[in-house]
Design a protein around this motif. Structure first.
Motif, PDB file in Angstrom:
ATOM      1  N   VAL A 101       7.665 -51.561 -42.267  1.00  0.00           N
ATOM      2  CA  VAL A 101       7.860 -53.002 -42.435  1.00  0.00           C
ATOM      3  C   VAL A 101       9.297 -53.260 -42.889  1.00  0.00           C
ATOM      4  O   VAL A 101      10.028 -52.334 -43.238  1.00  0.00           O
ATOM      5  CB  VAL A 101       6.882 -53.582 -43.495  1.00  0.00           C
ATOM      6  N   GLU A 102       9.674 -54.524 -42.875  1.00  0.00           N
ATOM      7  CA  GLU A 102      10.988 -54.911 -43.392  1.00  0.00           C
ATOM      8  C   GLU A 102      10.801 -55.607 -44.730  1.00  0.00           C
ATOM      9  O   GLU A 102       9.982 -56.515 -44.847  1.00  0.00           O
ATOM     10  CB  GLU A 102      11.706 -55.830 -42.399  1.00  0.00           C
ATOM     11  N   VAL A 103      11.568 -55.171 -45.734  1.00  0.00           N
ATOM     12  CA  VAL A 103      11.464 -55.702 -47.092  1.00  0.00           C
ATOM     13  C   VAL A 103      12.759 -56.438 -47.426  1.00  0.00           C
ATOM     14  O   VAL A 103      13.852 -55.936 -47.167  1.00  0.00           O
ATOM     15  CB  VAL A 103      11.212 -54.553 -48.094  1.00  0.00           C
ATOM     16  N   GLN A 104      12.625 -57.628 -47.993  1.00  0.00           N
ATOM     17  CA  GLN A 104      13.786 -58.457 -48.322  1.00  0.00           C
ATOM     18  C   GLN A 104      14.695 -57.759 -49.334  1.00  0.00           C
ATOM     19  O   GLN A 104      14.238 -57.146 -50.288  1.00  0.00           O
ATOM     20  CB  GLN A 104      13.318 -59.794 -48.890  1.00  0.00           C
ATOM     21  N   VAL A 105      16.020 -57.882 -49.115  1.00  0.00           N
ATOM     22  CA  VAL A 105      17.022 -57.329 -50.028  1.00  0.00           C
ATOM     23  C   VAL A 105      17.527 -58.463 -50.920  1.00  0.00           C
ATOM     24  O   VAL A 105      18.011 -59.477 -50.420  1.00  0.00           O
ATOM     25  CB  VAL A 105      18.203 -56.703 -49.248  1.00  0.00           C
ATOM     26  N   VAL A 106      17.408 -58.283 -52.250  1.00  0.00           N
ATOM     27  CA  VAL A 106      17.845 -59.294 -53.211  1.00  0.00           C
ATOM     28  C   VAL A 106      19.023 -58.727 -53.998  1.00  0.00           C
ATOM     29  O   VAL A 106      18.905 -57.675 -54.616  1.00  0.00           O
ATOM     30  CB  VAL A 106      16.696 -59.676 -54.173  1.00  0.00           C
ATOM     31  N   SER A 150      30.988 -51.411 -50.394  1.00  0.00           N
ATOM     32  CA  SER A 150      29.775 -51.616 -49.619  1.00  0.00           C
ATOM     33  C   SER A 150      28.636 -50.826 -50.244  1.00  0.00           C
ATOM     34  O   SER A 150      28.859 -49.826 -50.938  1.00  0.00           O
ATOM     35  CB  SER A 150      29.975 -51.214 -48.152  1.00  0.00           C
ATOM     36  N   ILE A 151      27.419 -51.289 -49.999  1.00  0.00           N
ATOM     37  CA  ILE A 151      26.223 -50.607 -50.485  1.00  0.00           C
ATOM     38  C   ILE A 151      25.456 -50.131 -49.265  1.00  0.00           C
ATOM     39  O   ILE A 151      25.125 -50.913 -48.376  1.00  0.00           O
ATOM     40  CB  ILE A 151      25.365 -51.546 -51.357  1.00  0.00           C
ATOM     41  N   LEU A 152      25.205 -48.817 -49.231  1.00  0.00           N
ATOM     42  CA  LEU A 152      24.487 -48.201 -48.123  1.00  0.00           C
ATOM     43  C   LEU A 152      22.997 -48.153 -48.418  1.00  0.00           C
ATOM     44  O   LEU A 152      22.574 -48.263 -49.576  1.00  0.00           O
ATOM     45  CB  LEU A 152      25.017 -46.790 -47.867  1.00  0.00           C
ATOM     46  N   ALA A 153      22.202 -47.958 -47.386  1.00  0.00           N
ATOM     47  CA  ALA A 153      20.748 -47.887 -47.550  1.00  0.00           C
ATOM     48  C   ALA A 153      20.363 -46.798 -48.543  1.00  0.00           C
ATOM     49  O   ALA A 153      19.457 -46.983 -49.358  1.00  0.00           O
ATOM     50  CB  ALA A 153      20.087 -47.658 -46.199  1.00  0.00           C
ATOM     51  N   LYS A 154      21.070 -45.653 -48.516  1.00  0.00           N
ATOM     52  CA  LYS A 154      20.728 -44.545 -49.417  1.00  0.00           C
ATOM     53  C   LYS A 154      21.040 -44.870 -50.882  1.00  0.00           C
ATOM     54  O   LYS A 154      20.536 -44.209 -51.781  1.00  0.00           O
ATOM     55  CB  LYS A 154      21.452 -43.269 -48.997  1.00  0.00           C
ATOM     56  N   ASP A 155      21.875 -45.902 -51.147  1.00  0.00           N
ATOM     57  CA  ASP A 155      22.225 -46.280 -52.510  1.00  0.00           C
ATOM     58  C   ASP A 155      21.166 -47.155 -53.176  1.00  0.00           C
ATOM     59  O   ASP A 155      21.240 -47.418 -54.375  1.00  0.00           O
ATOM     60  CB  ASP A 155      23.563 -47.044 -52.524  1.00  0.00           C
ATOM     61  N   ILE A 156      20.194 -47.611 -52.401  1.00  0.00           N
ATOM     62  CA  ILE A 156      19.181 -48.537 -52.923  1.00  0.00           C
ATOM     63  C   ILE A 156      18.010 -47.748 -53.487  1.00  0.00           C
ATOM     64  O   ILE A 156      17.469 -46.856 -52.829  1.00  0.00           O
ATOM     65  CB  ILE A 156      18.719 -49.504 -51.822  1.00  0.00           C
ATOM     66  N   THR A 157      17.621 -48.094 -54.702  1.00  0.00           N
ATOM     67  CA  THR A 157      16.476 -47.446 -55.337  1.00  0.00           C
ATOM     68  C   THR A 157      15.203 -48.094 -54.812  1.00  0.00           C
ATOM     69  O   THR A 157      15.004 -49.299 -54.962  1.00  0.00           O
ATOM     70  CB  THR A 157      16.545 -47.601 -56.870  1.00  0.00           C
ATOM     71  N   LEU A 158      14.349 -47.286 -54.191  1.00  0.00           N
ATOM     72  CA  LEU A 158      13.100 -47.784 -53.625  1.00  0.00           C
ATOM     73  C   LEU A 158      11.934 -47.500 -54.559  1.00  0.00           C
ATOM     74  O   LEU A 158      11.964 -46.520 -55.316  1.00  0.00           O
ATOM     75  CB  LEU A 158      12.839 -47.120 -52.269  1.00  0.00           C
ATOM     76  N   PRO A 159      10.889 -48.328 -54.515  1.00  0.00           N
ATOM     77  CA  PRO A 159       9.701 -48.065 -55.330  1.00  0.00           C
ATOM     78  C   PRO A 159       9.046 -46.732 -54.938  1.00  0.00           C
ATOM     79  O   PRO A 159       9.231 -46.253 -53.819  1.00  0.00           O
ATOM     80  CB  PRO A 159       8.768 -49.237 -54.999  1.00  0.00           C
ATOM     81  N   LYS A 160       8.269 -46.173 -55.842  1.00  0.00           N
ATOM     82  CA  LYS A 160       7.588 -44.896 -55.600  1.00  0.00           C
ATOM     83  C   LYS A 160       6.691 -45.022 -54.366  1.00  0.00           C
ATOM     84  O   LYS A 160       5.987 -46.007 -54.192  1.00  0.00           O
ATOM     85  CB  LYS A 160       6.746 -44.533 -56.821  1.00  0.00           C
TER      86      LYS A 160
END
Length: 195
Positions: A101-106, A150-160
């Motif tokens: 799914v696609e999750v909104q980036v805030v 810039s912020i890359l996808a790998k820099d984003i902390t995702l939920p468990k």
């Protein structure tokens, strides 16, 4: 993520005429598909469905024909002028099953001084998560970032239990340098006359 229950009814009539009759009765034609099973055709109450679809990646428990089915919305067709829902495709899911799914980036925080602009290259981040634990959004701190950062996808902390469904080097956010305003044509002429 909350699970929303909607009572539907099995749809036995098909075609434009049947769909129009259903919509006049404030019902929305829907198709539930997935897991290699035959698609199931149902009518859902329009108002309840509209309220449920306000939440992105909502998990819906549809009750129809004496059974329950967990689903997530995959495609929603709306009337171009009035905006009401004309048809919806729903994907059947099971407890513990992973879905993409696609999750909104805030973005939160203040950029470094200088009037720089934050560009959302991706407003929504493609992720893979358990169907019953889809995050509503992911939050990214942009505190103190300078122009060119810039912020890359790998820099984003995702939920468990959530993983990226996009290349980890994909740019999600970037900071653009503020542009200096060009003087108006009248101001240029006035400055030329003074010189």
């Amino acid at each position: 993520m909350a699970e929303i229950k909607i009572a539907g009814e099995v749809r036995t009539e098909f075609g434009k005429g049947a769909a129009r009759r259903a919509r006049r009765a404030t019902l929305v034609p829907a198709v539930i598909y997935g897991h290699g099973a035959e698609p199931q055709h149902v009518n859902l109450p329009g108002h309840e469905l509209l309220l449920a679809l306000r939440a992105k990646n909502v998990l819906i428990n549809v009750e129809f024909g004496g059974k329950n089915q967990l689903v997530i919305p995959k495609a929603v067709q709306r009337d171009a002028l009035k905006g009401f829902i004309k048809h919806v495709d729903l994907l059947a899911v099971r407890q513990g099953e992973k879905v993409t799914v696609e999750v909104q980036v805030v973005a939160e925080g203040e950029l470094a001084a200088g009037g720089n602009l934050l560009e959302h290259v991706l407003n929504a981040l493609p992720v893979e998560a358990e169907a019953t634990h889809i995050p509503e959004s992911v939050t990214v701190s942009v505190e103190g970032l300078e122009a060119g950062a810039s912020i890359l996808a790998k820099d984003i902390t995702l939920p468990k239990g959530t993983t990226l469904a996009v290349d980890e080097d994909t740019v999600v956010l970037q900071v653009l340098a503020a542009q200096a305003e060009a003087p108006a044509e009248g101001e240029e002429a006035a400055e030329g006359a003074e010189a």
